[in-house]
Write a protein that holds these residues in place. Structure first.
Motif, short mmCIF file in Angstrom:
data_model
loop_
_atom_site.label_atom_id
_atom_site.label_comp_id
_atom_site.label_asym_id
_atom_site.label_seq_id
_atom_site.Cartn_x
_atom_site.Cartn_y
_atom_site.Cartn_z
N PHE A 48 -6.92 -5.39 3.77
CA PHE A 48 -7.09 -4.87 5.08
C PHE A 48 -7.95 -6.11 6.01
N ASN A 49 -8.46 -7.16 5.12
CA ASN A 49 -8.91 -8.20 6.12
C ASN A 49 -7.85 -8.99 6.91
N SER A 50 -6.77 -9.30 6.26
CA SER A 50 -5.79 -10.22 7.05
C SER A 50 -4.98 -9.13 8.02
N LYS A 51 -4.81 -7.88 7.52
CA LYS A 51 -4.08 -6.91 8.32
C LYS A 51 -4.64 -6.56 9.57
N ALA A 52 -6.02 -6.55 9.35
CA ALA A 52 -7.01 -6.37 10.79
C ALA A 52 -6.64 -7.50 11.63
N GLU A 53 -6.86 -8.71 11.18
CA GLU A 53 -6.56 -9.88 11.89
C GLU A 53 -5.47 -9.91 12.64
N ASN A 54 -4.46 -9.47 11.77
CA ASN A 54 -2.98 -9.58 12.51
C ASN A 54 -2.65 -8.41 13.58
N ILE A 55 -3.26 -6.98 13.30
CA ILE A 55 -3.15 -6.25 14.42
C ILE A 55 -3.92 -6.28 15.63
N ILE A 56 -4.99 -6.92 15.51
CA ILE A 56 -5.78 -7.21 16.73
C ILE A 56 -5.10 -8.39 17.65
N LYS A 57 -4.36 -9.33 16.92
CA LYS A 57 -3.54 -10.45 17.61
C LYS A 57 -2.37 -9.67 17.97
N ALA A 93 0.75 -1.13 -0.04
CA ALA A 93 -0.22 0.06 -0.02
C ALA A 93 1.16 1.19 0.16
N THR A 94 0.26 2.38 -0.29
CA THR A 94 1.04 3.67 -0.35
C THR A 94 1.19 4.20 0.95
N ASP A 95 2.00 5.10 1.30
CA ASP A 95 2.45 5.86 2.46
C ASP A 95 0.99 6.68 2.46
N LYS A 96 0.65 7.45 1.46
CA LYS A 96 -0.32 8.52 1.47
C LYS A 96 -1.87 7.59 1.78
N GLY A 97 -1.93 6.52 0.98
CA GLY A 97 -3.32 5.82 1.24
C GLY A 97 -3.15 5.31 2.77
N VAL A 98 -2.06 4.85 3.45
CA VAL A 98 -2.17 4.57 4.89
C VAL A 98 -2.48 5.81 5.69
N ASN A 99 -1.93 6.97 5.47
CA ASN A 99 -1.94 8.14 6.26
C ASN A 99 -3.44 8.41 6.28
N LYS A 100 -4.14 8.29 4.93
CA LYS A 100 -5.44 8.66 4.99
C LYS A 100 -6.34 8.01 5.99
N ALA A 101 -6.03 6.76 6.13
CA ALA A 101 -6.69 5.67 6.95
C ALA A 101 -6.14 5.94 8.52
N THR A 102 -5.24 6.26 8.77
CA THR A 102 -4.88 6.16 9.94
C THR A 102 -5.18 7.60 10.62
N ASP A 103 -5.27 8.60 9.65
CA ASP A 103 -5.81 10.09 10.33
C ASP A 103 -6.88 9.89 10.76
N LYS A 104 -7.84 8.96 10.28
CA LYS A 104 -9.07 8.86 11.28
C LYS A 104 -9.27 7.96 12.14
N LEU A 105 -8.13 6.79 12.00
CA LEU A 105 -8.07 5.66 13.01
C LEU A 105 -7.36 6.36 14.44
N PHE A 106 -6.45 6.96 14.42
CA PHE A 106 -5.58 7.30 15.51
C PHE A 106 -6.50 8.21 16.46
N PRO A 107 -7.12 9.04 16.04
CA PRO A 107 -7.63 9.94 16.95
C PRO A 107 -8.80 9.14 17.88
N GLY A 132 -14.36 -3.21 13.69
CA GLY A 132 -14.48 -1.87 13.97
C GLY A 132 -12.97 -1.61 13.39
N LEU A 133 -11.99 -2.28 13.48
CA LEU A 133 -10.79 -1.81 12.89
C LEU A 133 -10.93 -1.91 11.49
N LYS A 134 -11.59 -2.73 10.85
CA LYS A 134 -11.80 -2.77 9.35
C LYS A 134 -12.42 -1.77 8.91
N HIS A 135 -13.37 -1.19 9.67
CA HIS A 135 -14.13 0.20 9.09
C HIS A 135 -13.22 1.30 8.74
#
Length: 225
Positions: free
Chosen positions: A82-91, A42-56, A71-74
């Protein structure tokens, strides 16, 4: 490539960008760990768009756990895999809470024991969050190391080990960022920008992109009277 050339290369990179850092948005080691995990394919730009909403909303292991997988997948559904990444992050968050008091460990073995965290991700966290002189070799760094001949190697691990061996110690902390940015914006996979490269005269790449041909001068023809 000889040691003198390598030193010159990193001296120029340092002069052009004295304090390089990642292009991922983060404020804590945990935020960086999540962002780097999401950045695979994934691109850093795409990740930043997601985490700018997630981290707050959730920027600690426990807060992510409280979101749950769905909830994380949202928040990360715009990112590839994103499906496998969400599973890994939760674990990974569960392990951080249960085994590390909710803190990101500062040693490679503990980092690589986290689901979704490989050697490259561990190297990024150790270097960027904790200032360790590690080298996270991605496709950009692999290309630059081989193309320039700074540290040629057939595998990512071989290039990593050689870079750590041949780069002077004073440059090691920032070398990862200089090389990845150079590969991302100048020494690109297709049509590298050799004519505007600040290390072109030191680079040993044989097929450098030539400068554009000069435009022919326009001849003004006076109209006949």
């Amino acid at each position: 490539m000889n040691a003198h050339k390598r030193r010159q290369i990193f001296e120029r990179l340092r002069a052009a960008n004295p304090h390089p850092t990642t292009e991922l948005n983060y404020r804590t080691p945990f935020e960086l760990l999540v962002a780097v995990t999401l950045s695979a394919q994934a691109t850093d730009k795409g990740v930043n768009k997601a985490t700018d909403k997630l981290f707050p909303v959730a920027n600690t292991p426990q807060a992510i756990l409280d979101l749950g997988v769905d909830g994380l997948k949202h928040y990360i559904k715009t990112i590839g895999l994103f499906n496998s990444k969400a599973e890994n992050i939760i674990k990974a968050c569960a392990i951080l809470v249960e085994q590390h008091g909710g803190e990101v460990p500062r040693d490679r073995a503990s980092l690589e024991a986290l689901p979704g965290v490989g050697r490259k991700t561990a190297n990024v966290v150790l270097n960027t969050a904790f200032g360790e002189p590690t080298m996270a070799v991605d496709t950009h760094i692999f290309r630059v190391a081989n193309r320039t001949r700074i540290a040629p190697g057939k595998t990512v691990l071989a290039v990593e080990k050689k870079l750590l061996k041949v780069i002077p110690a004073e440059f090691l902390k920032d070398a990862h960022h200089w090389l990845i940015l150079h590969g991302r914006y100048t020494c690109t996979a297709r049509s590298p920008k050799c004519p505007e490269c600040l290390i072109a005269d030191l680079c040993e790449y044989k097929d450098k992109t030539p400068p554009p041909a000069p435009r022919p001068k326009r001849v003004m023809v006076k109209p006949r009277k």
